[in-house]
Design a protein around this motif. Sequence first.
Motif, PDB file in Angstrom:
ATOM      1  N   ASN A  22       6.073   1.418  -3.997  1.00 46.46           N
ATOM      2  CA  ASN A  22       7.059   2.365  -3.464  1.00 46.46           C
ATOM      3  C   ASN A  22       6.672   3.811  -3.752  1.00 46.46           C
ATOM      4  N   LEU A  23       6.116   4.065  -4.926  1.00 41.36           N
ATOM      5  CA  LEU A  23       5.721   5.442  -5.269  1.00 41.36           C
ATOM      6  C   LEU A  23       4.455   5.856  -4.515  1.00 41.36           C
ATOM      7  N   ALA A  24       3.493   4.926  -4.420  1.00 43.72           N
ATOM      8  CA  ALA A  24       2.229   5.254  -3.745  1.00 43.72           C
ATOM      9  C   ALA A  24       2.441   5.513  -2.256  1.00 43.72           C
ATOM     10  N   THR A  25       3.348   4.755  -1.634  1.00 44.89           N
ATOM     11  CA  THR A  25       3.613   4.983  -0.205  1.00 44.89           C
ATOM     12  C   THR A  25       4.378   6.291   0.016  1.00 44.89           C
ATOM     13  N   THR A  84      -1.798  -7.088   4.613  1.00 48.34           N
ATOM     14  CA  THR A  84      -2.815  -7.707   3.736  1.00 48.34           C
ATOM     15  C   THR A  84      -3.350  -9.040   4.240  1.00 48.34           C
ATOM     16  N   GLY A  85      -2.638  -9.687   5.162  1.00 49.37           N
ATOM     17  CA  GLY A  85      -3.032 -11.032   5.576  1.00 49.37           C
ATOM     18  C   GLY A  85      -2.630 -12.112   4.577  1.00 49.37           C
ATOM     19  N   VAL A  86      -1.960 -11.715   3.481  1.00 49.36           N
ATOM     20  CA  VAL A  86      -1.465 -12.698   2.514  1.00 49.36           C
ATOM     21  C   VAL A  86       0.045 -12.834   2.720  1.00 49.36           C
ATOM     22  N   LEU A 161      -1.489  -2.639  -2.621  1.00 48.02           N
ATOM     23  CA  LEU A 161      -1.683  -1.479  -3.500  1.00 48.02           C
ATOM     24  C   LEU A 161      -3.123  -0.983  -3.462  1.00 48.02           C
ATOM     25  N   LEU A 162      -4.061  -1.928  -3.531  1.00 48.48           N
ATOM     26  CA  LEU A 162      -5.477  -1.545  -3.570  1.00 48.48           C
ATOM     27  C   LEU A 162      -5.922  -0.886  -2.270  1.00 48.48           C
ATOM     28  N   ALA A 163      -5.169  -1.133  -1.188  1.00 46.73           N
ATOM     29  CA  ALA A 163      -5.507  -0.513   0.102  1.00 46.73           C
ATOM     30  C   ALA A 163      -4.942   0.896   0.241  1.00 46.73           C
ATOM     31  N   LEU A 164      -4.109   1.306  -0.717  1.00 49.62           N
ATOM     32  CA  LEU A 164      -3.480   2.634  -0.632  1.00 49.62           C
ATOM     33  C   LEU A 164      -4.315   3.668  -1.383  1.00 49.62           C
ATOM     34  N   PRO A 165      -4.319   4.927  -0.901  1.00 47.21           N
ATOM     35  CA  PRO A 165      -5.029   5.980  -1.644  1.00 47.21           C
ATOM     36  C   PRO A 165      -4.284   6.330  -2.920  1.00 47.21           C
ATOM     37  N   GLY A 166      -5.039   6.793  -3.915  1.00 45.30           N
ATOM     38  CA  GLY A 166      -4.409   7.304  -5.139  1.00 45.30           C
ATOM     39  C   GLY A 166      -3.867   6.237  -6.055  1.00 45.30           C
ATOM     40  N   VAL A 167      -4.328   4.984  -5.892  1.00 45.57           N
ATOM     41  CA  VAL A 167      -3.841   3.898  -6.761  1.00 45.57           C
ATOM     42  C   VAL A 167      -4.984   3.360  -7.613  1.00 45.57           C
ATOM     43  N   THR A 168      -4.758   3.272  -8.925  1.00 45.88           N
ATOM     44  CA  THR A 168      -5.716   2.638  -9.835  1.00 45.88           C
ATOM     45  C   THR A 168      -5.004   1.498 -10.536  1.00 45.88           C
ATOM     46  N   ILE A 169      -5.610   0.312 -10.532  1.00 44.14           N
ATOM     47  CA  ILE A 169      -5.064  -0.817 -11.282  1.00 44.14           C
ATOM     48  C   ILE A 169      -6.048  -1.153 -12.402  1.00 44.14           C
TER      49      ILE A 169
END
Length: 369
Positions: A22-25, A84-86, A161-169
């Motif tokens: 929600n924050l990344a979007t 995501t296809g999932v 999440l991994l497909a969004l910019p500015g996200v590190t897991i």
Amino acid sequence: MAKQQQVVIVGGGVIGLLTAFNLATQGQAVVLLERAGVGQESSWAGGGIVSPLYPWRYSPAVTALAHWSQDFYPQLAERLFATTGVDPQVHTTGLYWLDLDDEPEALAWAVREGRPLSKVDISVAHDAVPVLGGGYSQAIFMANVANVRNPRLVKSLKAALLALPGVTIREQCVVTGFAVDNGRVAGVDTAQGPILGDQVVLAAGAWSGDLLGTLGLSLPVEPVKGQMILYKCDSNFLSSMVLAKGRYAIPRRDGHILIGSTLEHEGFDKTPTETALESLKASAVELIPALAHAEVVGHWAGLRPGSPEGIPYIGPVPGFKGLWLNCGHYRNGLVLAPASCQLFADLLLGNKPIIDPAPYAPEGRINAG
């Protein structure tokens, strides 16, 4: 669009993942830290019923989050699947409650809240669920209750999440405490060194109380162990979820049947026990006698983040600027996640909240240790 900040989220369960999403979007930079692998604790272990087990027994605070989430889940699942296809497999089967002690309260609640729950003759339940055991005399049914396949939901959220910019897991990253600078929480301490951010969110489930304790605060969130077993049957074996005597059976689309669950206060011990296995098997066969001949293909335990009345903590921590909570969902983390995480994002970004945030505010509900 809110000004971009770096938000450090501690905890990679469904609450942490959806908070991050929600924050990344909304254009925020997010660093998500998880002590093991994302979604491998309570989020993975639960049954995934998108309703509290006994919704009429909860306070209006839990009900408000539950209703918003239930109505939102199908579109969340569609969005994640498309991205995501999932497929998180939100499976709407309805739910039968059998031989309830407080059936009148349940029916009164349904009228008051406008939810589609009604009394049905036990013969109707047997017609709808032919495999149901014969020892029951009364039933109520709610038609629109779904279950979500929680391990797939977690996998889908991680991929989104991994497909969004500015996200590190960062997985396998154990947070040991908080970096505090002049009363402001400026980040967290980890085994790999400090990680700094503009805001820090504690979404660490059953571990949240221990972590907040490092600041001298007492958060009444503690681990409550729950054990489950899994059978594999034909895909059309069980058409609806059923619940009796505190135990439930949940059908997945592919014929897996989940039976849960125990409630045990054993600290952080997650060892599955033979006692629980026998107890769950007995409940399974009482609910669905044909399971006596089915194979148990899984048995596991998870730790719920127990909290008073099951009301989560959502909002800023008083006295520690920059520190936020989204934790303590007890038995309803998957149920309440969409609403909790939307409300949380509204509060952090200064948007109009979807529901009144007051019942969930940490202020007045946590104490100096």
